[in-house]
Design an enzyme around this catalytic site. Structure first.
Site, short mmCIF file in Angstrom:
data_model
loop_
_atom_site.label_atom_id
_atom_site.label_comp_id
_atom_site.label_asym_id
_atom_site.label_seq_id
_atom_site.Cartn_x
_atom_site.Cartn_y
_atom_site.Cartn_z
N GLY A 15 5.81 -1.69 6.93
CA GLY A 15 7.19 -2.11 7.16
C GLY A 15 7.99 -1.17 8.04
N GLU A 16 9.15 -1.63 8.46
CA GLU A 16 10.11 -0.86 9.27
C GLU A 16 11.25 -0.43 8.35
OE1 GLU A 16 12.45 1.10 11.12
OE2 GLU A 16 10.93 0.45 12.55
N CYS B 41 3.63 -4.17 15.79
CA CYS B 41 3.04 -3.25 16.76
C CYS B 41 1.57 -3.60 16.99
CB CYS B 41 3.18 -1.81 16.28
SG CYS B 41 4.90 -1.25 16.17
N CYS C 68 5.33 -6.61 7.91
CA CYS C 68 6.26 -5.98 8.86
C CYS C 68 6.64 -6.98 9.94
CB CYS C 68 5.60 -4.76 9.48
SG CYS C 68 6.70 -3.85 10.62
N GLU D 37 0.83 -1.20 0.00
CA GLU D 37 0.00 0.00 0.00
C GLU D 37 0.86 1.25 0.00
OE1 GLU D 37 -3.39 -1.86 3.02
OE2 GLU D 37 -2.21 -0.10 3.58
N CYS E 184 -1.34 -1.96 14.79
CA CYS E 184 -1.10 -1.79 13.36
C CYS E 184 -1.64 -2.97 12.57
CB CYS E 184 0.40 -1.63 13.09
SG CYS E 184 0.81 -1.42 11.35
N SER F 62 8.32 6.16 16.29
CA SER F 62 7.02 5.63 16.74
C SER F 62 7.17 5.26 18.21
CB SER F 62 6.63 4.41 15.90
OG SER F 62 6.41 4.78 14.57
N LEU F 63 6.94 6.23 19.07
CA LEU F 63 7.22 6.07 20.50
C LEU F 63 6.05 5.37 21.21
CD1 LEU F 63 9.31 6.69 22.69
CD2 LEU F 63 8.15 8.88 23.06
N HIS F 64 4.92 6.02 21.23
CA HIS F 64 3.64 5.46 21.68
C HIS F 64 3.52 5.20 23.18
CE1 HIS F 64 2.84 5.35 17.51
NE2 HIS F 64 3.62 4.32 17.26
N CYS G 50 2.99 8.61 1.36
CA CYS G 50 3.40 7.70 2.42
C CYS G 50 3.77 6.37 1.77
CB CYS G 50 2.27 7.52 3.43
SG CYS G 50 2.71 6.51 4.86
N CYS H 146 -2.03 2.08 7.76
CA CYS H 146 -1.15 1.07 7.18
C CYS H 146 -1.74 -0.33 7.27
CB CYS H 146 0.20 1.08 7.89
SG CYS H 146 1.06 2.66 7.81
#
Length: 349
Positions: free
Chosen positions: A164-165, A116, A112, A87, A119, A219-221, A105, A337
């Site tokens: 993905g990372e 997470c 991935c 995507e 996600c 991406s702390l969260h 994006c 995502c």
């Protein structure tokens, strides 16, 4: 061909018996004009086009589906040569009367490996890394399709925060950035490109040394290891103390502000979590971007209401932390995502 630099194309052309200037033309057709067919390269003779078509792969992505939001956001599902799907999203933001901001994006992996908790991409697991041609191709093909309606369309910003990372596909991502930045291509400024990572500590420092102009988003969260371990599994390998040291090193080298992404749920949008975040980021050159968690089936997470979001943000403001709430785009077309891909694969089962 879309993954090749101009110098690489020169070498290829010389190997297959074509003149050097053909490589320069090829690069401009592929990277600047974003063509998807050899026949679209009007100033290259038929004989040379036939040679190229048998010796060099153009590699245009196959558009499987396109969704358009009421706010102008477009989401694309592309099929790769091996049948995998990825995507990418185009987001339009009005900026000035003379020029709008068009942000793409981009995905960097099929699936991935990080997983997470909130996600949709991670729910489908990890398949493989994307090639340079597949990464760049997302931007080029979006450019091609939009130019069918608006010939003057130009992508202005890139965020590597799709599927993905990015830092686990480091070399391909950095080469993609070089190609997208090339003055003979789309000429997108380095400072208009941002890499988002879940916290691959060694690569954060390497990025600062290899390309200090590119933006960095974390991406702390969560501000506590016991919570972040469950939300972002990468934290088990690189806990917050290591991550924050890497962030300090990054800003020391680059003098650039880091964006810290924080997805808020109805459960974690609490004052004590905001206070913990303020303590964690004290003295760090950065900006917090608050994001209401996307409503993804299978995660069990619910969004906080606006009042909770405002109260959370106010705690950070009172602590002297720069903060904003992300302007949501494409919610009506499941633009988060992995959602469109997951829907598509579900239909095929």
């Amino acid at each position: 061909m879309r993954g090749c630099s101009e110098d690489e194309l020169i070498e290829i052309c010389q190997t297959i018996g074509l003149k050097r200037f053909r490589a320069i033309q090829l690069f401009q057709w592929a990277q600047q004009k974003a063509v998807r067919s050899w026949d679209d390269m009007k100033n290259i003779g038929k004989s040379d086009r036939q040679t190229l078509s048998t010796r060099l792969h153009l590699y245009a992505l196959k558009k499987v589906r396109e969704q358009r939001s009421n706010d102008g956001t477009r989401k694309y599902l592309f099929c790769l040569e091996d049948g995998e799907t990825i995507e990418c999203v185009l987001m339009d933001y009005a900026r000035t009367k003379s020029r709008d901001r068009h942000t793409v994006c981009v995905s960097t992996q099929v699936g991935c490996p990080v997983g997470c908790a909130f996600c949709a991409t991670g729910l489908e697991g990890f398949r493989r890394n994307l090639s340079v041609a597949e990464i760049v191709g997302q931007v080029l093909d979006i450019t091609y399709y939009v130019r069918q309606e608006d010939p003057d369309f130009q992508v202005t910003n890139i965020v590597f925060m799709g599927m993905g990372e990015p830092l686990l596909n480091y070399d391909s991502v950095l080469k993609s950035i070089q190609l997208l930045n090339d003055a003979q291509g789309l000429n997108i400024g380095m400072r208009r490109m941002t890499i988002s990572t879940s916290g691959v500590v060694p690569k954060i420092i390497q990025l600062a040394e290899d390309n200090p102009q590119v933006g960095l988003a974390i991406s702390l969260h969560a501000a506590r290891d016991e919570i972040r371990n469950s939300l972002v599994p990468m934290n088990r390998r690189y806990p917050l103390n290591q991550l924050m040291r890497a962030c300090q090193e990054y800003t020391h080298i680059t003098h650039r502000r880091i964006t810290f992404e924080v997805a808020l749920t109805a459960e974690n949008a609490r004052r004590e979590e905001a206070e913990a975040l303020a303590r964690l980021l004290k003295g760090q050159l950065g900006h917090v971007n608050l994001i209401p968690v996307n409503p993804v089936a299978g995660t069990g997470m619910e969004r906080p209401d606006q009042e909770k979001m405002k109260k959370f943000a106010q705690v950070l403001v009172d602590a002297g932390i720069s903060v904003s709430s992300r302007e949501e785009r494409g919610t009506d077309i499941d633009a988060a995502c992995g959602q469109l891909r997951r829907q598509w694969e579900g239909e095929l089962k």
